[in-house]
Design an enzyme around this catalytic site. Structure first.
Site, mmCIF file in Angstrom:
data_model
loop_
_atom_site.group_PDB
_atom_site.id
_atom_site.type_symbol
_atom_site.label_atom_id
_atom_site.label_comp_id
_atom_site.label_asym_id
_atom_site.label_seq_id
_atom_site.Cartn_x
_atom_site.Cartn_y
_atom_site.Cartn_z
ATOM 1 N N GLU A 93 0.824 -1.203 0.000
ATOM 2 C CA GLU A 93 0.000 0.000 0.000
ATOM 3 C C GLU A 93 0.863 1.260 0.000
ATOM 4 O O GLU A 93 2.029 1.248 0.390
ATOM 5 C CB GLU A 93 -0.971 0.014 1.185
ATOM 6 N N CYS A 106 3.770 8.487 0.219
ATOM 7 C CA CYS A 106 4.520 7.537 1.046
ATOM 8 C C CYS A 106 4.448 6.180 0.351
ATOM 9 O O CYS A 106 3.363 5.620 0.188
ATOM 10 C CB CYS A 106 3.917 7.469 2.442
ATOM 11 N N CYS A 113 7.650 -6.624 6.494
ATOM 12 C CA CYS A 113 8.948 -6.121 6.947
ATOM 13 C C CYS A 113 9.511 -7.093 7.978
ATOM 14 O O CYS A 113 8.757 -7.662 8.767
ATOM 15 C CB CYS A 113 8.786 -4.736 7.576
ATOM 16 N N CYS A 117 10.151 -3.842 14.560
ATOM 17 C CA CYS A 117 10.129 -2.747 15.535
ATOM 18 C C CYS A 117 8.833 -2.830 16.339
ATOM 19 O O CYS A 117 7.754 -3.056 15.782
ATOM 20 C CB CYS A 117 10.227 -1.402 14.817
ATOM 21 N N CYS A 120 5.488 -0.700 15.485
ATOM 22 C CA CYS A 120 5.058 -0.642 14.090
ATOM 23 C C CYS A 120 4.234 -1.867 13.709
ATOM 24 O O CYS A 120 4.657 -3.008 13.935
ATOM 25 C CB CYS A 120 6.297 -0.530 13.195
ATOM 26 N N SER A 198 14.087 6.404 4.150
ATOM 27 C CA SER A 198 14.129 6.211 5.602
ATOM 28 C C SER A 198 14.650 4.819 5.916
ATOM 29 O O SER A 198 14.325 3.851 5.220
ATOM 30 C CB SER A 198 12.725 6.387 6.188
ATOM 31 N N CYS A 340 2.021 6.883 10.246
ATOM 32 C CA CYS A 340 3.333 6.318 10.561
ATOM 33 C C CYS A 340 3.196 5.137 11.524
ATOM 34 O O CYS A 340 2.608 5.262 12.597
ATOM 35 C CB CYS A 340 4.197 7.409 11.187
#
Length: 373
Positions: A93, A106, A113, A117, A120, A198, A340
């Site tokens: 997305e 973004c 991933c 973390c 997240c 990032s 975020c």
């Protein structure tokens, strides 16, 4: 029967090789990319500056399908989360954020991933696969078409942030390939200062990025305490803050404010004055800006909530008094799980579900499609 290659997954080098193998000149490779990313045309029948027989061969040799828009979730702040179904049934997305002076997109670089973390949602999905350079760039094409559909006239994406699903530097070659196309004046033509990559801190890749690409760098930091960062971000166990500092001191800064550090403010976790002091010490000697980002809630975030306004002001003032710019960045798209730390390939009726539940649902859909094929 041979499976056709997907056209959008081919790099410029791939196209050059194909054209040379078919008796054509190498410049045809760039022409195909111009049709894709300038004219936003993905049907070779319309590539009018190519010979007819070559257009026919392109049609026969490649699959010209694009990612399908599965769901668009509009936010009350006029941003949109666009959930894309890829050619293999997997999902990624992107988030489109128009504002008065810019249009920011973004983009995602992976399906899921593996950085894990704690704050997240994407990290709770695990990693399925990398996105190709073409799959990254078509997010921009789809976003630009979406702006036209929304009647946002004479506007196109001006700023790209690699802050969607995935760790960009864990998919180094494809992300660098996408960035090169984004800042290529003959393709997307974006300013190198307006493309931001990032990373959670893959140090060898950061060093290489500084040599390969003149784009803006953002570090997903969130605490300057080594032990705490290792608990919040497992990558810190491999690459410590001390090691990161040495790499960043040698990094070729591309923007006037230097390197951006992202700092998610979590109440009672990383928002004390002591944390601010450690952050200032870490940043000493670096040209830096710190984006303070209030923790965005999501299922699976346990008891992590955003720092209250007053404490955030104290933290911000401590940095500002020491000449460190520290704007508070309120994430857009919070109400549609687009902010975020919230991206997890969710549809509207799944926003309140834990990310692992959604990941399992996507996996079941993926396997069911494979059975049909």
């Amino acid at each position: 029967m041979l499976t056709k290659k997907y056209a959008i997954q081919q790099t410029e080098e791939n196209w050059i090789d194909w054209f040379l193998a078919n008796g054509e000149k190498s410049f045809r490779g760039k022409q195909v990319l111009e049709w894709f990313y300038i004219k936003q045309t993905f049907n070779p029948e319309h590539f009018t500056n190519l010979p007819k027989q070559i257009r026919e061969k392109l049609q026969n040799d490649f699959d010209w399908g694009l990612p399908i828009i599965d769901t668009i979730l509009p936010s009350s702040d006029e941003s949109e989360k666009i959930l894309l179904k890829l050619h293999d049934g997997l999902f990624a997305e992107c988030v489109l954020m128009p504002s008065e002076n810019r249009v920011t997109l973004c983009v995602s670089s992976q399906v899921g991933c593996r950085m894990a973390c704690t704050f997240c949602q994407t990290g709770k999905m695990g990693l399925t696969r990398n996105l190709t350079t073409g799959e990254i760039l078509t997010q921009v094409v789809i976003a630009n078409k979406r702006l036209i559909e929304r009647n946002i006239l004479n506007r196109s994406v001006t700023n790209i942030v690699f802050m969607g699903m995935g760790e960009p530097l864990d998919n180094y070659d494809n992300v660098v390939g996408a960035c090169k196309a984004l800042i290529d004046p003959k393709l997307f033509g974006l300013s190198k200062h307006k493309v931001t990559v990032s990373t959670s801190g893959l140090l060898p890749q950061i060093e290489q990025l500084g040599k390969d690409l003149p784009v803006a760098l953002a570090i997903s930091l969130h605490t300057a305490d080594n032990e705490q960062r290792s608990q919040m971000m497992p990558i810190n166990k491999k690459y410590s803050l001390e090691q990161m500092k040495q790499v960043l001191l040698n990094y070729p800064v591309q923007t006037r404010h230097g390197i951006t550090f992202e700092y998610v403010m979590i109440q009672g976790v990383n928002d004390s004055l002591q944390h601010a002091k450690k952050l200032v010490k870490f940043l000493h000697g670096l040209k830096a800006k710190v984006n303070l980002i209030p923790m965005n809630p999501h299922p699976g975030a346990a008891n992590m909530v955003a720092t209250d306004f007053e404490q955030m002001r104290i933290f911000q003032k401590y940095l500002a008094d020491r000449s460190i710019p520290a704007p508070v960045r309120y994430s857009r798209g919070q109400d549609v799980s687009a902010a975020c730390g919230q991206l997890a390939a969710k549809r509207k009726d799944e926003i309140n579900l834990p990310p692992r539940t959604v990941a399992l649902a996507r996996r079941r859909e993926y396997l069911a499609e494979k059975v049909k094929q």
